[in-house]
Design an enzyme around this catalytic site. Structure first.
Site, mmCIF file in Angstrom:
data_model
loop_
_atom_site.group_PDB
_atom_site.id
_atom_site.type_symbol
_atom_site.label_atom_id
_atom_site.label_comp_id
_atom_site.label_asym_id
_atom_site.label_seq_id
_atom_site.Cartn_x
_atom_site.Cartn_y
_atom_site.Cartn_z
ATOM 1 N N GLY A 1 77.176 -55.744 -9.944
ATOM 2 C CA GLY A 1 75.853 -55.306 -9.494
ATOM 3 C C GLY A 1 75.061 -54.759 -10.669
ATOM 4 O O GLY A 1 75.380 -55.016 -11.831
ATOM 5 N N ARG A 2 74.025 -53.982 -10.342
ATOM 6 C CA ARG A 2 73.117 -53.498 -11.404
ATOM 7 C C ARG A 2 73.851 -52.659 -12.444
ATOM 8 O O ARG A 2 73.686 -52.862 -13.651
ATOM 9 C CB ARG A 2 72.010 -52.651 -10.766
ATOM 10 N N ILE A 3 74.661 -51.692 -11.986
ATOM 11 C CA ILE A 3 75.293 -50.769 -12.941
ATOM 12 C C ILE A 3 76.391 -51.492 -13.729
ATOM 13 O O ILE A 3 76.543 -51.291 -14.938
ATOM 14 C CB ILE A 3 75.839 -49.521 -12.215
ATOM 15 N N ARG B 1 83.395 -60.325 -5.695
ATOM 16 C CA ARG B 1 84.138 -60.721 -4.491
ATOM 17 C C ARG B 1 84.568 -62.172 -4.613
ATOM 18 O O ARG B 1 83.780 -63.029 -5.056
ATOM 19 C CB ARG B 1 83.234 -60.586 -3.267
ATOM 20 N N THR C 1 83.331 -45.168 -12.705
ATOM 21 C CA THR C 1 82.114 -44.376 -12.455
ATOM 22 C C THR C 1 81.532 -44.735 -11.086
ATOM 23 O O THR C 1 80.365 -44.459 -10.828
ATOM 24 C CB THR C 1 81.049 -44.639 -13.541
ATOM 25 N N SER C 2 82.348 -45.371 -10.222
ATOM 26 C CA SER C 2 81.797 -45.789 -8.920
ATOM 27 C C SER C 2 82.175 -44.795 -7.823
ATOM 28 O O SER C 2 81.420 -43.861 -7.554
ATOM 29 C CB SER C 2 82.229 -47.215 -8.594
ATOM 30 N N GLU D 1 86.685 -35.235 -3.878
ATOM 31 C CA GLU D 1 85.797 -34.509 -4.785
ATOM 32 C C GLU D 1 85.369 -33.227 -4.097
ATOM 33 O O GLU D 1 84.944 -33.296 -2.950
ATOM 34 C CB GLU D 1 84.571 -35.355 -5.129
ATOM 35 N N HIS E 1 81.777 -36.056 -11.518
ATOM 36 C CA HIS E 1 80.795 -36.965 -10.894
ATOM 37 C C HIS E 1 79.374 -36.697 -11.408
ATOM 38 O O HIS E 1 78.494 -36.256 -10.664
ATOM 39 C CB HIS E 1 80.848 -36.843 -9.362
ATOM 40 N N ILE E 2 79.168 -37.022 -12.699
ATOM 41 C CA ILE E 2 77.873 -36.729 -13.334
ATOM 42 C C ILE E 2 77.151 -38.001 -13.771
ATOM 43 O O ILE E 2 76.257 -37.948 -14.613
ATOM 44 C CB ILE E 2 78.040 -35.775 -14.544
ATOM 45 N N GLY E 3 77.541 -39.151 -13.191
ATOM 46 C CA GLY E 3 76.969 -40.429 -13.645
ATOM 47 C C GLY E 3 75.455 -40.446 -13.697
ATOM 48 O O GLY E 3 74.858 -40.930 -14.658
HETATM 49 C C1 GLV Z 1 76.224 -41.529 -7.354
HETATM 50 O O1 GLV Z 1 77.408 -41.631 -7.365
HETATM 51 C C2 GLV Z 1 75.366 -42.330 -6.547
HETATM 52 O O2 GLV Z 1 75.872 -43.098 -5.729
HETATM 53 O O3 GLV Z 1 74.144 -42.216 -6.685
#
Ligand code: GLV
Length: 311
Positions: A155-157, A177, A222-223, A253, A272-274
């Site tokens: 996806g985008r990220i 997938r 980071t998901s 978390e 969780h600071i993405g």
């Molecule tokens: C962060 O994890 C988001 O989903 O925006």
């Protein structure tokens, strides 16, 4: 005029979009998430809800919110929302895609670089006073140019992370997938996870996937923490099968400081600071406010969530 409940302190400026439109905005002035009981009481007379990823939005909450007609999630991932329950009640849900893509991809690269070059261990060597000399064989890590990155979730990220890695000279494979995940894991020097958390992706990286991963590889996530079986991950780090892991997300978390995962070697865990840049959080607040404005006006949200939406 509608009543909008905002569950947490956010960048405040964009909320003016709602007050300027004549809506009453109640911001819960806390840096901590509400309990489900507190949230149920808050939404009892709310027409709109602006929540974060820490609030569980399910049938019980919706039953406690008879007037609710729009939900804006201050996040791109919406696994905290029961979309069947909102859909059954005809309540539109919006999220905040795109504006946090760069921030999150930057953080994925930061974790990749930190784990590839063993920064936590190296920094500890200095602060603990163990640094005695320049060592020809000290802290040897992975050189990125020519190394292979497997991006799980195109996806985008995921794509933005892949672009950054390519700029460092990495070869990038995208796995989506239907692709052969285990075959891709076997080729990769670094695996970076960017898929949404769904029933299908829960524990996607389990003991079998980790066994399929190339010995000495690095895992970055980071998901969502739920993509990884953390017991299997701890074992893969302890046995040395994985060289390192960099996690911005865990399950649960916050991860208790006593969680056995945290005693595994070569592990860097962040809280969780993405999306935690000034720019991203400001734009997320604006998108959330615009989603609510549209939803409350009975118009399509500009950034609607559908069950199949990937981050
Ligand atoms: C962060 O994890 C988001 O989903 O925006």
């Amino acid at each position: 005029m509608a009543k909008v409940v905002v569950t947490r302190q956010l960048p405040a400026g964009p909320l003016d979009l709602l007050t300027d439109a004549g809506h009453e905005v109640l911001v819960r002035e806390s840096t901590q998430p509400p309990s489900s009981t507190e949230l149920q009481a808050l939404v009892a007379d709310a027409d709109g809800l602006l929540c974060t990823l820490t609030e569980r939005i399910d049938g019980a909450l919706l039953n406690a919110a008879p007037r609710l007609r729009a939900i804006a999630v201050f996040a791109v991932g919406t696994d905290n929302v029961d979309l069947e329950a909102t859909g059954a009640r005809g309540i539109p849900v919006g999220n905040t895609p795109d504006v946090l893509t760069d921030a999150t991809a930057d953080l994925a690269m930061a974790l990749l670089l930190a784990t590839a070059r063993r920064l936590p261990e190296a920094a500890a060597n200095v602060t603990t006073g163990e640094w005695t000399t320049w060592e020809p064989l000290g802290f040897l890590g992975l050189e990125l140019r020519g190394a292979r990155l497997c991006v799980v979730g195109a996806g985008r990220i995921g794509r933005a992370t892949g672009e950054r890695a390519a700029a460092f000279g990495m070869q990038v494979d995208y796995v989506g997938r239907g692709d052969d995940l285990h075959a891709a894991l076997a080729r990769a020097d670094v695996v970076s996870l960017h898929a949404p958390l769904t029933d299908q992706t829960h524990h996607l990286i389990d003991a079998a996937a980790l066994a399929a991963t190339k010995r000495g590889a690095i895992l970055v996530n980071t998901s969502r923490g739920g993509l990884v079986d953390q017991v299997a991950l701890a074992e893969a780090l302890r046995s040395g099968h994985l060289a390192a892991a960099g996690l911005d997300v865990t399950d649960p978390e916050p991860l208790p400081a006593t969680d056995p995962l945290l005693t595994a070697p070569n592990l860097l865990v962040l809280p969780h600071i993405g999306s935690a840049t000034h720019a991203a959080r400001e734009r997320m607040a604006e998108r959330a406010a615009r989603n609510l404005l549209a939803g409350l006006a009975g118009e399509p949200m500009p950034w609607p969530v559908t069950a199949s939406r990937a981050p």
